[in-house]
Scaffold this motif. Structure first.
Motif, mmCIF file in Angstrom:
data_model
loop_
_atom_site.group_PDB
_atom_site.id
_atom_site.type_symbol
_atom_site.label_atom_id
_atom_site.label_comp_id
_atom_site.label_asym_id
_atom_site.label_seq_id
_atom_site.Cartn_x
_atom_site.Cartn_y
_atom_site.Cartn_z
ATOM 1 N N UNK A 1 -1.762 11.358 14.369
ATOM 2 C CA UNK A 1 -0.682 12.232 13.916
ATOM 3 C C UNK A 1 -0.969 13.679 14.305
ATOM 4 N N UNK A 2 0.084 14.447 14.485
ATOM 5 C CA UNK A 2 -0.015 15.887 14.757
ATOM 6 C C UNK A 2 0.292 16.620 13.460
ATOM 7 N N UNK A 3 -0.657 17.428 12.999
ATOM 8 C CA UNK A 3 -0.467 18.192 11.772
ATOM 9 C C UNK A 3 -0.021 19.609 12.124
ATOM 10 N N UNK A 4 1.104 20.061 11.557
ATOM 11 C CA UNK A 4 1.545 21.424 11.854
ATOM 12 C C UNK A 4 0.620 22.445 11.209
ATOM 13 N N UNK A 5 0.607 23.640 11.778
ATOM 14 C CA UNK A 5 -0.203 24.721 11.211
ATOM 15 C C UNK A 5 0.418 25.215 9.914
ATOM 16 N N UNK A 6 -0.433 25.613 8.986
ATOM 17 C CA UNK A 6 0.054 26.199 7.735
ATOM 18 C C UNK A 6 0.761 27.525 8.015
ATOM 19 N N UNK A 7 1.554 27.977 7.059
ATOM 20 C CA UNK A 7 2.203 29.279 7.185
ATOM 21 C C UNK A 7 1.482 30.299 6.312
ATOM 22 N N UNK A 110 20.068 13.304 4.605
ATOM 23 C CA UNK A 110 20.444 12.975 5.978
ATOM 24 C C UNK A 110 19.348 13.361 6.969
ATOM 25 N N UNK A 111 18.468 14.271 6.581
ATOM 26 C CA UNK A 111 17.365 14.704 7.452
ATOM 27 C C UNK A 111 16.365 13.566 7.650
ATOM 28 N N UNK A 112 16.468 12.513 6.830
ATOM 29 C CA UNK A 112 15.611 11.331 6.986
ATOM 30 C C UNK A 112 15.643 10.790 8.416
ATOM 31 N N UNK A 113 16.815 10.828 9.051
ATOM 32 C CA UNK A 113 16.915 10.315 10.418
ATOM 33 C C UNK A 113 16.030 11.137 11.353
ATOM 34 N N UNK A 114 16.044 12.465 11.183
ATOM 35 C CA UNK A 114 15.212 13.322 12.029
ATOM 36 C C UNK A 114 13.733 13.122 11.718
ATOM 37 N N UNK A 115 13.384 13.003 10.435
ATOM 38 C CA UNK A 115 11.981 12.730 10.081
ATOM 39 C C UNK A 115 11.486 11.490 10.822
ATOM 40 N N UNK A 116 12.277 10.433 10.765
ATOM 41 C CA UNK A 116 11.863 9.160 11.346
ATOM 42 C C UNK A 116 11.770 9.239 12.869
ATOM 43 N N UNK A 117 12.803 9.802 13.488
ATOM 44 C CA UNK A 117 12.818 9.892 14.948
ATOM 45 C C UNK A 117 11.708 10.798 15.470
ATOM 46 N N UNK A 119 8.833 11.756 13.905
ATOM 47 C CA UNK A 119 7.490 11.233 13.632
ATOM 48 C C UNK A 119 7.134 10.093 14.566
ATOM 49 N N UNK A 120 8.068 9.156 14.742
ATOM 50 C CA UNK A 120 7.754 7.971 15.543
ATOM 51 C C UNK A 120 7.721 8.256 17.039
ATOM 52 N N UNK A 121 8.350 9.339 17.460
ATOM 53 C CA UNK A 121 8.351 9.676 18.889
ATOM 54 C C UNK A 121 7.250 10.656 19.253
ATOM 55 N N UNK A 122 6.945 11.587 18.343
ATOM 56 C CA UNK A 122 5.987 12.640 18.670
ATOM 57 C C UNK A 122 4.686 12.563 17.881
ATOM 58 N N UNK A 123 4.707 11.908 16.710
ATOM 59 C CA UNK A 123 3.533 11.883 15.860
ATOM 60 C C UNK A 123 3.430 13.075 14.920
ATOM 61 N N UNK A 124 4.463 13.920 14.865
ATOM 62 C CA UNK A 124 4.420 15.110 14.015
ATOM 63 C C UNK A 124 4.619 14.752 12.546
ATOM 64 N N UNK A 125 3.754 15.271 11.696
ATOM 65 C CA UNK A 125 3.926 15.177 10.251
ATOM 66 C C UNK A 125 5.061 16.117 9.848
ATOM 67 N N UNK A 194 16.730 2.941 18.988
ATOM 68 C CA UNK A 194 15.385 3.276 19.467
ATOM 69 C C UNK A 194 14.513 3.917 18.393
ATOM 70 N N UNK A 195 15.129 4.354 17.290
ATOM 71 C CA UNK A 195 14.387 5.039 16.226
ATOM 72 C C UNK A 195 14.265 4.180 14.970
ATOM 73 N N UNK A 196 14.354 2.882 15.135
ATOM 74 C CA UNK A 196 14.249 1.958 14.006
ATOM 75 C C UNK A 196 12.963 2.211 13.226
ATOM 76 N N UNK A 197 13.093 2.332 11.915
ATOM 77 C CA UNK A 197 11.954 2.639 11.056
ATOM 78 C C UNK A 197 10.855 1.581 11.190
ATOM 79 N N UNK A 198 9.640 2.029 11.392
ATOM 80 C CA UNK A 198 8.474 1.155 11.471
ATOM 81 C C UNK A 198 7.811 1.154 10.098
#
Length: 306
Positions: A1-7, A110-117, A119-125, A194-198
């Protein structure tokens, strides 16, 4: 996973509307919350746009999202509200851009779709939590919800227990896995794409709003028939803000629906989590390791930032 930097205080954050239109006065009330935390706020260029139930065209909403990820001055991206529309953009997202410029990305519903797509495509938390105009702007925005934004400033291990809300055990046990999920209806809408939840080996979080028990039943049945419940490590049932079933129509209770789908699962299942369309709304990182324990009645979640 890719962890974003803190703010940090003094950083600039971006606010976009990737789904439905925002009410300007609510948006600015929410912005004040971030300014009081010592952050500067940059709005998406098209945040005022309206196209029916969408906050502008797909291209305009997508352009704002891409611009925030590409802008080196923006350290985190917050969604103004949910509604509908994020799934329409998923096929055109520049996932390489996100992978090269990982940042905190925050929202739910509705942002759930973006979270899933993403994370599963890029590995970003990414982060499942209350949004700028639809939640933070409210007069009754909970102190606990406000305090949980601290997890973005300091790597924080979160512990959800019955100190937050009563929890009900459907299936006992303990399991550790990657925390995924979000809004049930949005997760169902990913099936066959293509973004089916794993869900294999994952701790699956589910929440929703405005869905009567028969609708929740239908969506859980679809997840089951799609094989999404048989290999989960554990189930975390968040808030289901339900309308009152029509009196003239017989109905099962939501607990009866959950019992039908979860009681025979070979993994821990616990409900009652104040995660979703509720007050407080307990924000959590998605894509990190977490441990669900029904004996301790806890959900312990690793930090989502580095």
């Amino acid at each position: 996973m890719i962890y974003p930097a803190r703010i940090h205080k003094g950083d600039t954050i971006g606010v976009i509307a990737p789904a439905s239109p925002v009410i300007r006065k609510e948006l600015y009330r929410g912005i004040t919350f971030f300014e009081e935390m010592g952050l500067y706020v940059k709005l998406g260029k098209h945040i005022d746009q309206e196209r029916g139930y969408l906050a502008g065209t797909d291209q305009e909403r997508l352009a704002d999202m891409h611009a925030m990820f590409a802008d080196p001055s923006v350290k985190a991206i917050f969604c103004a509200r949910g509604g509908y529309g994020t799934g329409r953009m998923a096929a055109e997202i520049d996932y390489d851009l996100i992978r090269k410029h990982p940042k905190i990305f925050w929202g739910y519903s509705d942002i759930t779709y973006l979270h899933t797509a993403i994370r599963q495509t890029t590995g970003l938390v990414t982060f499942h939590g209350p949004m700028v105009a639809s939640d933070i702007a409210k007069a009754d925005f909970a102190e606990l919800s406000a305090n949980l934004f601290e997890q973005l400033f300091f790597p924080t291990k979160l512990c959800y227990s019955e100190a937050v809300s009563p929890l009900q055990v459907f299936v006992p046990g303990e399991a550790t896995g990657e925390l995924v999920g979000g809004n049930l209806s949005l997760l169902v809408s990913t099936l066959g794409t293509p973004h089916e939840i794993d869900t294999e080996g994952k701790l699956l979080l589910l929440e929703d709003i405005g869905e009567e028990p028969y609708r929740v039943d239908a969506m859980l049945n679809q997840l089951k028939l799609a094989g999404k419940l048989c290999h989960v490590a554990g189930m975390i049932i968040g808030d289901f803000a339900l309308p009152t079933p029509k009196k003239e129509k017989p109905s099962l209770s939501l607990d009866q629906v959950f019992q039908h789908y979860f009681a025979e699962l070979n993994c821990p299942v616990m409900s009652g989590f104040k995660i979703g369309h509720c007050t407080p709304n307990f924000s959590v990182p998605l894509g990190v390791k977490a441990t669900l324990s029904t004996s301790k009645k806890t959900l312990v979640i690793n930090a989502g930032v580095k």
